[in-house]
Write a protein that holds these residues in place. Structure first.
Motif, PDB file in Angstrom:
ATOM      1  N   ILE A  31       0.648  -1.219  -0.063  1.00  0.00           N
ATOM      2  CA  ILE A  31      -0.116   0.022  -0.151  1.00  0.00           C
ATOM      3  C   ILE A  31       0.886   1.285   0.014  1.00  0.00           C
ATOM      4  CG2 ILE A  31      -1.402   1.375   1.383  1.00  0.00           C
ATOM      5  CD1 ILE A  31      -2.797  -1.276   2.366  1.00  0.00           C
ATOM      6  N   THR A  39      -5.612   6.984  -3.946  1.00  0.00           N
ATOM      7  CA  THR A  39      -6.598   5.881  -3.518  1.00  0.00           C
ATOM      8  C   THR A  39      -6.335   4.698  -3.893  1.00  0.00           C
ATOM      9  OG1 THR A  39      -8.359   7.567  -3.608  1.00  0.00           O
ATOM     10  CG2 THR A  39      -9.201   5.271  -3.573  1.00  0.00           C
ATOM     11  N   VAL A  40      -6.530   3.573  -3.219  1.00  0.00           N
ATOM     12  CA  VAL A  40      -6.099   2.258  -3.492  1.00  0.00           C
ATOM     13  C   VAL A  40      -7.324   1.432  -3.421  1.00  0.00           C
ATOM     14  CG1 VAL A  40      -4.780   0.184  -2.575  1.00  0.00           C
ATOM     15  CG2 VAL A  40      -3.911   2.803  -2.545  1.00  0.00           C
ATOM     16  N   CYS A  50      -8.355  -2.281  -3.262  1.00  0.00           N
ATOM     17  CA  CYS A  50      -8.020  -3.683  -3.079  1.00  0.00           C
ATOM     18  C   CYS A  50      -8.919  -4.762  -3.339  1.00  0.00           C
ATOM     19  CB  CYS A  50      -7.786  -3.740  -1.603  1.00  0.00           C
ATOM     20  SG  CYS A  50      -6.583  -2.578  -0.811  1.00  0.00           S
ATOM     21  N   LEU A  64      -7.324  -6.910   5.260  1.00  0.00           N
ATOM     22  CA  LEU A  64      -7.406  -5.628   4.281  1.00  0.00           C
ATOM     23  C   LEU A  64      -8.478  -4.979   5.132  1.00  0.00           C
ATOM     24  CD1 LEU A  64      -7.824  -6.892   0.750  1.00  0.00           C
ATOM     25  CD2 LEU A  64      -6.127  -5.224   1.693  1.00  0.00           C
ATOM     26  N   LEU A  84      -7.941  -0.643   7.269  1.00  0.00           N
ATOM     27  CA  LEU A  84      -8.877   0.236   6.802  1.00  0.00           C
ATOM     28  C   LEU A  84      -8.619   1.670   7.762  1.00  0.00           C
ATOM     29  CD1 LEU A  84     -12.430  -0.994   5.546  1.00  0.00           C
ATOM     30  CD2 LEU A  84     -10.533   0.467   4.339  1.00  0.00           C
ATOM     31  N   ASN A 126      -5.610   3.303   6.747  1.00  0.00           N
ATOM     32  CA  ASN A 126      -5.514   3.518   5.237  1.00  0.00           C
ATOM     33  C   ASN A 126      -6.850   3.898   4.699  1.00  0.00           C
ATOM     34  OD1 ASN A 126      -2.623   2.580   4.519  1.00  0.00           O
ATOM     35  ND2 ASN A 126      -3.566   0.804   5.696  1.00  0.00           N
ATOM     36  N   MET A 154      -8.548   3.770   1.261  1.00  0.00           N
ATOM     37  CA  MET A 154      -8.503   2.185   0.766  1.00  0.00           C
ATOM     38  C   MET A 154     -10.159   1.882   0.302  1.00  0.00           C
ATOM     39  SD  MET A 154      -6.147  -0.702   2.379  1.00  0.00           S
ATOM     40  CE  MET A 154      -7.613  -1.547   3.316  1.00  0.00           C
ATOM     41  N   GLU A 155     -10.299   1.157  -0.824  1.00  0.00           N
ATOM     42  CA  GLU A 155     -11.645   0.461  -1.015  1.00  0.00           C
ATOM     43  C   GLU A 155     -11.245  -0.760  -0.939  1.00  0.00           C
ATOM     44  OE1 GLU A 155     -14.556   1.892  -1.215  1.00  0.00           O
ATOM     45  OE2 GLU A 155     -13.900   3.856  -0.917  1.00  0.00           O
TER      46      GLU A 155
END
Length: 137
Positions: free
Chosen positions: A52, A58-59, A61, A74, A78, A81, A84-85
């Motif tokens: 990451i 924006t990441v 996943c 994951l 969150l 991060n 993150m999506e």
């Protein structure tokens, strides 16, 4: 451009990426993570966190299974991060939609597009007897 992590059980993550790249070309800002048999949760969490940190923006996943270890790991990341999506059920149509549109669409539109592509990419072919009116193709 949205960053991408593909995280799955076994070796399917890099293979999914390779397959998608055969169709739409080499991808930047993209990482894969394999959850290997016997690997500890801390090892997996550390590897995902490292990947990451290598990505920009924006990441997204993508993981194989809701409730599986990659998914749960994951989710645990969150809080640290928030950009993150997490999307489960990763498949090739989903990846293609993401890779083709990730630098052009807004986040919500992209999320909607990739989940729809993932669903519509599932199709059961049934051989049907051709009728006299059908054209050959």
């Amino acid at each position: 451009m949205v960053g991408v992590i593909i995280c799955t059980h076994g070796n399917s993550a890099p293979e999914l990426l390779k397959s998608a790249e055969m169709i739409c070309g080499k991808q930047e800002n993209c990482q894969t993570v394999n959850f290997k048999e016997g690997e500890s949760l801390e090892q997996l969490k550390s590897e995902i966190s490292e990947k990451i940190s290598q990505l920009k923006g924006t990441v997204f996943c993508l993981t194989d299974l809701k409730g599986g270890t990659p998914f749960n790991t994951l989710v645990s990341l969150l809080k640290s991060n928030p950009e993150m999506e997490i999307i489960t059920g990763v498949n090739i149509p989903m990846l293609l939609e993401l890779f083709i549109n990730r630098s052009q669409l807004e986040k919500e539109e992209l999320l909607s597009g990739i989940t729809e592509a993932g669903k519509t990419g599932i199709y059961r072919y049934q051989d049907v007897e051709p009728s006299a009116d059908d054209e050959e193709f």
